[in-house]
Write a protein that holds these residues in place. Structure first.
Motif, PDB file in Angstrom:
ATOM      1  N   ARG A 127      50.001  96.821  70.454  1.00 21.70           N
ATOM      2  CA  ARG A 127      50.780  97.558  71.453  1.00 21.70           C
ATOM      3  C   ARG A 127      49.888  97.948  72.620  1.00 21.70           C
ATOM      4  NH1 ARG A 127      51.107 103.661  71.400  1.00 21.70           N
ATOM      5  NH2 ARG A 127      52.552 104.224  73.050  1.00 21.70           N
ATOM      6  N   LYS A 128      50.382  97.737  73.832  1.00 25.80           N
ATOM      7  CA  LYS A 128      49.637  98.093  75.032  1.00 25.80           C
ATOM      8  C   LYS A 128      50.580  98.750  76.046  1.00 25.80           C
ATOM      9  CE  LYS A 128      45.290  96.611  74.802  1.00 25.80           C
ATOM     10  NZ  LYS A 128      45.161  96.969  73.385  1.00 25.80           N
ATOM     11  N   SER A 129      50.228  99.955  76.459  1.00 28.01           N
ATOM     12  CA  SER A 129      50.906 100.497  77.630  1.00 28.01           C
ATOM     13  C   SER A 129      50.408  99.710  78.841  1.00 28.01           C
ATOM     14  CB  SER A 129      50.574 101.987  77.800  1.00 28.01           C
ATOM     15  OG  SER A 129      49.204 102.145  78.150  1.00 28.01           O
ATOM     16  N   LEU A 130      51.143  99.764  79.942  1.00 31.17           N
ATOM     17  CA  LEU A 130      50.721  99.024  81.128  1.00 31.17           C
ATOM     18  C   LEU A 130      49.346  99.479  81.603  1.00 31.17           C
ATOM     19  CD1 LEU A 130      54.109  98.870  83.062  1.00 31.17           C
ATOM     20  CD2 LEU A 130      52.939  96.990  81.914  1.00 31.17           C
ATOM     21  N   GLU A 131      49.095 100.779  81.540  1.00 31.43           N
ATOM     22  CA  GLU A 131      47.786 101.299  81.957  1.00 31.43           C
ATOM     23  C   GLU A 131      46.683 100.786  81.037  1.00 31.43           C
ATOM     24  OE1 GLU A 131      44.768 103.417  83.922  1.00 31.43           O
ATOM     25  OE2 GLU A 131      46.793 102.834  84.543  1.00 31.43           O
ATOM     26  N   ASP A 132      46.925 100.820  79.726  1.00 24.38           N
ATOM     27  CA  ASP A 132      45.916 100.350  78.784  1.00 24.38           C
ATOM     28  C   ASP A 132      45.705  98.846  78.911  1.00 24.38           C
ATOM     29  OD1 ASP A 132      44.011 100.583  76.745  1.00 24.38           O
ATOM     30  OD2 ASP A 132      45.492 100.175  75.186  1.00 24.38           O
ATOM     31  N   LEU A 133      46.788  98.116  79.187  1.00 27.49           N
ATOM     32  CA  LEU A 133      46.657  96.674  79.384  1.00 27.49           C
ATOM     33  C   LEU A 133      45.784  96.387  80.598  1.00 27.49           C
ATOM     34  CD1 LEU A 133      47.330  93.771  78.683  1.00 27.49           C
ATOM     35  CD2 LEU A 133      49.519  94.036  79.877  1.00 27.49           C
ATOM     36  N   GLN A 138      40.223  94.601  82.237  1.00 28.79           N
ATOM     37  CA  GLN A 138      38.979  94.847  82.978  1.00 28.79           C
ATOM     38  C   GLN A 138      37.760  94.864  82.065  1.00 28.79           C
ATOM     39  OE1 GLN A 138      39.916  98.525  84.967  1.00 28.79           O
ATOM     40  NE2 GLN A 138      41.177  97.536  86.540  1.00 28.79           N
ATOM     41  N   ASP A 139      37.892  95.460  80.857  1.00 29.59           N
ATOM     42  CA  ASP A 139      36.719  95.547  79.978  1.00 29.59           C
ATOM     43  C   ASP A 139      36.713  94.474  78.880  1.00 29.59           C
ATOM     44  OD1 ASP A 139      38.472  96.394  77.974  1.00 29.59           O
ATOM     45  OD2 ASP A 139      37.922  98.499  78.143  1.00 29.59           O
ATOM     46  N   ASP A 140      37.652  93.528  78.964  1.00 31.69           N
ATOM     47  CA  ASP A 140      37.729  92.353  78.093  1.00 31.69           C
ATOM     48  C   ASP A 140      38.214  92.659  76.671  1.00 31.69           C
ATOM     49  OD1 ASP A 140      37.536  89.590  78.546  1.00 31.69           O
ATOM     50  OD2 ASP A 140      35.844  89.459  77.171  1.00 31.69           O
ATOM     51  N   ARG A 141      38.687  93.881  76.396  1.00 30.50           N
ATOM     52  CA  ARG A 141      39.298  94.134  75.086  1.00 30.50           C
ATOM     53  C   ARG A 141      40.544  93.278  74.908  1.00 30.50           C
ATOM     54  NH1 ARG A 141      41.664  98.935  74.879  1.00 30.50           N
ATOM     55  NH2 ARG A 141      41.262  99.402  77.075  1.00 30.50           N
ATOM     56  N   TYR A 142      41.211  92.984  76.000  1.00 33.23           N
ATOM     57  CA  TYR A 142      42.451  92.199  75.982  1.00 33.23           C
ATOM     58  C   TYR A 142      42.246  90.875  75.253  1.00 33.23           C
ATOM     59  CZ  TYR A 142      45.553  88.735  78.241  1.00 33.23           C
ATOM     60  OH  TYR A 142      46.394  87.695  78.497  1.00 33.23           O
ATOM     61  N   SER A 278      29.562  86.607  78.981  1.00 35.14           N
ATOM     62  CA  SER A 278      29.194  87.329  80.201  1.00 35.14           C
ATOM     63  C   SER A 278      29.668  86.584  81.446  1.00 35.14           C
ATOM     64  CB  SER A 278      27.670  87.519  80.266  1.00 35.14           C
ATOM     65  OG  SER A 278      27.004  86.273  80.453  1.00 35.14           O
ATOM     66  N   THR A 279      30.112  85.343  81.257  1.00 35.71           N
ATOM     67  CA  THR A 279      30.647  84.552  82.359  1.00 35.71           C
ATOM     68  C   THR A 279      32.074  84.987  82.663  1.00 35.71           C
ATOM     69  OG1 THR A 279      29.322  82.657  81.657  1.00 35.71           O
ATOM     70  CG2 THR A 279      31.150  82.206  83.149  1.00 35.71           C
ATOM     71  N   THR A 280      32.389  85.226  83.897  1.00 33.37           N
ATOM     72  CA  THR A 280      33.732  85.648  84.307  1.00 33.37           C
ATOM     73  C   THR A 280      34.780  84.647  83.830  1.00 33.37           C
ATOM     74  OG1 THR A 280      32.826  86.707  86.264  1.00 33.37           O
ATOM     75  CG2 THR A 280      35.191  86.234  86.276  1.00 33.37           C
ATOM     76  N   GLY A 281      35.818  85.153  83.174  1.00 35.19           N
ATOM     77  CA  GLY A 281      36.922  84.304  82.739  1.00 35.19           C
ATOM     78  C   GLY A 281      36.705  83.620  81.405  1.00 35.19           C
ATOM     79  N   LEU A 282      35.584  83.929  80.727  1.00 29.95           N
ATOM     80  CA  LEU A 282      35.284  83.257  79.466  1.00 29.95           C
ATOM     81  C   LEU A 282      35.379  84.274  78.331  1.00 29.95           C
ATOM     82  CD1 LEU A 282      32.475  80.603  79.000  1.00 29.95           C
ATOM     83  CD2 LEU A 282      33.139  82.135  77.161  1.00 29.95           C
TER      84      LEU A 282
END
Length: 346
Positions: A127-133, A138-142, A278-282
């Protein structure tokens, strides 16, 4: 619209009324194939020996009521879950989930001799609120949370996105880029990762959806017998490996699988994977796909040296499969080549 009844979906539209509460589109994945059933005695049904219980992670926050004086956060959370469960007429409790925010278990009924554990009913929800999503992107937990859920061994995974998108987009502290990222994340999760995406407006609707799914599962499994399970069908076909795969996980096994998956990130191979991430998008899935092909940085660097040209080296990882319908792609491949190995491309 399918009505889930007695373990099988019916193609006829359901009547308006109480049965309507037992439907939810997210249950289509569960209803669409033979279930992984816990042990059921000969001549008995699932409902004779088990009840369906919704388990909410003990770190999850449900309900907006104020805590009573002296009440801890965990006690308040438990009271809220019990209150909402009672309102919906379902069995629900707070428990530890190594990954995911909610799952459903088959719990042996009292007096059922020999039953020693809860069996997970093959569905978990993040479950993710929009703010948490937004923050988790941003911090890659997604990506990491989805990666571990896919490692859990469950066949049906849901991703619940909670909140009013219009209000979220109108907030002065939310950029247009964040709104687009949140929208893209939901599509990516459904199309690329194979999750069932569930959308709700607020906490109240979230728990209403989880309650409806609980009722649907109760109906789905109620009349099932041992011979209706996926493992029983595999046994009849003589496929031992498939039989083991189709035997349901206990809740303890579910959590243990995820502990092992998380601990594996500390191995040498996964240290290399962390470098790649550490590579963006990976994300984790990309890192695993690359480390499966090139277990060390030296192995990849040697392959770059053999590629013949900078352009060929930059494209070396592009075709590496990440899933059945996805590859690393040229953009991420080029970023790995340039950012991790210091090659400047013109």
């Amino acid at each position: 619209d399918l009505e889930l009844t007695a373990g099988r979906p019916s193609a006829t539209p359901s009547p308006r009324g109480s049965a309507r509460t037992r439907e939810h589109p997210a249950m289509g994945a569960v209803a669409g194939r033979a279930p992984r059933l816990p042990p059921i005695s000969s001549g008995k049904t699932f409902a004779d020996e088990y009840e369906v219980v919704l388990v909410v992670d003990n770190r999850e926050q449900f309900g907006g009521g104020r805590r009573a004086a002296g009440q801890s956060r965990s006690e308040h959370r438990l009271d809220e879950v019990r209150r909402i469960a009672s309102a919906h007429g379902i069995a629900a409790e707070v428990g530890h989930l190594e990954c995911g925010d909610a799952t459903w278990v088959a719990r042996p009924r009292r007096g059922n001799a020999g039953a020693v554990d809860d069996y997970v009913l093959d569905f978990a929800v993040e479950r993710k609120s929009l703010e948490d999503l937004k923050l988790s992107i941003q911090d890659d937990r997604y990506r990491q949370q989805k990666f571990f859920l896919k490692k859990s061994g469950l066949r049906n995974l849901g991703y619940l996105v909670e909140g009013d998108v219009g209000r979220f987009a109108d907030r002065p502290d939310v950029s247009e880029q964040s709104v687009r990222a949140v929208g893209s994340a939901a599509v990516q999760t459904e199309v690329w990762d194979g999750f069932t995406v569930i959308r709700t407006e607020d906490v109240k609707e979230t728990f209403d959806v989880l309650a409806r799914m609980t009722l649907a599962m109760r109906d789905r499994f109620a009349l099932a017998r041992a011979e209706d399970g996926a493992a029983a069908r595999a046994i009849r076909s003589g496929d031992e490996e498939e039989t083991r795969r189709l035997t349901p996980l206990t809740l303890a096994e579910y959590n243990a699988n995820l502990v092992v998956a998380k601990r594996s990130l500390s191995t040498l191979k996964n240290t290399w994977g962390a470098m790649l991430m550490s590579t963006t998008g990976l994300g984790p899935e990309y890192a695993q796909a690359i480390t499966d092909r090139f277990p060390t940085p030296g192995a990849l660097n040697a392959a770059y040296a053999d590629a013949g040209s900078a352009e060929a080296a930059a494209a070396l990882l592009a075709a590496t499969p990440v899933s059945a319908n996805r590859t690393v792609g040229p953009v991420v491949s080029k970023r790995v080549y340039a950012s991790l190995f210091g090659h400047e491309l013109t």
